[in-house]
Design a protein around this motif. Structure first.
Motif, short mmCIF file in Angstrom:
data_model
loop_
_atom_site.label_atom_id
_atom_site.label_comp_id
_atom_site.label_asym_id
_atom_site.label_seq_id
_atom_site.Cartn_x
_atom_site.Cartn_y
_atom_site.Cartn_z
N SER A 169 27.64 12.89 69.13
CA SER A 169 27.02 12.09 70.18
C SER A 169 27.95 11.96 71.39
CB SER A 169 26.66 10.70 69.66
OG SER A 169 25.66 10.79 68.68
N MET A 170 29.22 11.64 71.12
CA MET A 170 30.16 11.46 72.23
C MET A 170 30.41 12.78 72.95
SD MET A 170 32.88 8.59 70.87
CE MET A 170 33.36 9.45 69.37
N ALA A 171 30.60 13.86 72.18
CA ALA A 171 30.86 15.16 72.81
C ALA A 171 29.62 15.67 73.55
CB ALA A 171 31.28 16.17 71.74
N GLY A 172 28.45 15.48 72.94
CA GLY A 172 27.21 15.92 73.58
C GLY A 172 26.96 15.19 74.89
N TYR A 173 27.26 13.88 74.89
CA TYR A 173 27.09 13.10 76.13
C TYR A 173 28.06 13.58 77.20
CZ TYR A 173 27.21 9.13 79.33
OH TYR A 173 27.18 8.34 80.46
N ALA A 174 29.31 13.84 76.80
CA ALA A 174 30.31 14.31 77.77
C ALA A 174 29.90 15.65 78.37
CB ALA A 174 31.67 14.42 77.09
N PHE A 175 29.45 16.57 77.55
CA PHE A 175 29.06 17.89 78.05
C PHE A 175 27.80 17.82 78.92
CE2 PHE A 175 31.52 19.76 74.39
CZ PHE A 175 32.45 20.41 75.19
N ALA A 176 26.94 16.86 78.65
CA ALA A 176 25.66 16.79 79.37
C ALA A 176 25.76 15.98 80.65
CB ALA A 176 24.58 16.19 78.46
#
Length: 252
Positions: free
Chosen positions: A68-75
């Motif tokens: 969730s944290m990585a996906g939010y950062a990339f998006a």
């Protein structure tokens, strides 16, 4: 599709000669419940159930939290090296998981963590599929939602866990289901990293029932029937979420 399960149930009640007849017989001549007693006596099922549940639980928690944290950062965030790092995630997804087994085992062995629950969870600490999957979910959320949260006084972290994360509920549920199913069926890694029978999972423990020259298939099928009970119970409890999660991702 249901035939393998029916055949497993029928074979678990047969004798060994009856299970190896050619042509095969469908129904057992008599119910051999002793196969279940022998399976329970051959394997420490209490330990296998606990190990499997803990492995699935911690893999799901890590996959949801870090993805969730990585996906939010990339998006939603802009930072140096973003495209390079996401390219590494895509490369990891495209490679077969078997090539990571040796380096992962060396890392676990050097930490002295073989034959532990941590060793079972270790490959699932970070999920490349989860990062990609949730990045797509966050990209579907309009940027105006984050801008509105910023105008209301939220910082980046508050925007993530108070506004954005709750909006990805369906995708998080789907990721939870996929991670749990894949972890439950994982055979190779638990078999490699945990050689102690009491620290194995259900899948790796069942593999020890196979003999080198011959196999007692009725006992193996009885053990398999006992091993699938947790997933059957979970499916009956979360049937609606499971169907919605699969339908939401377009999977089969």
């Amino acid at each position: 599709m249901i035939f393998p399960f029916v055949w497993m149930i029928l074979t678990s009640s047969k004798t060994v000669p009856e299970s190896m007849l050619i042509p095969p017989t469908i129904l057992p001549k008599q119910l051999m419940l002793d196969n279940f007693k022998e399976a329970i006596a051959s394997l420490p099922f209490a330990n296998l159930y606990i190990n499997t549940i803990l492995m699935v639980f911690f893999r799901v928690v890590c996959a949801v939290l870090f993805s969730s944290m990585a996906g939010y950062a990339f998006a939603k965030l802009e930072f140096r090296g973003k495209k390079l790092l996401f390219g590494i995630v895509l490369i990891q997804m495209s490679l077969p998981s078997q090539i990571f087994i040796i380096p992962q085992y060396q890392m676990v062995a050097k930490m002295g963590m073989a034959n532990t629950i941590f060793a079972l969870v270790f490959p699932g600490l970070v999920s490349a599929f989860g990062v990609f999957f949730l990045r797509q979910a966050y990209m579907s959320i309009p940027d105006e939602v984050g801008e509105a949260a910023y105008l209301d006084g939220c910082n980046q972290w508050q925007t993530f866990y108070k506004i954005m994360f709750p909006l990805t509920g369906t995708s998080v549920a789907a990721l939870t289901i996929f991670t749990a199913v894949f972890a439950y069926g994982d055979l190779m890694w638990p078999l490699v990293v945990n050689s102690d029978l009491k620290m194995m999972t259900l899948s790796s423990g069942l593999s020890t029932l196979r003999g080198q020259f011959t196999t007692n298939f009725p006992v193996l099928m009885a053990g398999s029937l006992l091993a699938m009970l947790p997933m059957v119970v979970l499916y009956l409890i979360f049937q609606r979420q499971f169907v919605e999660g699969i339908a939401g991702t377009g999977g089969k």
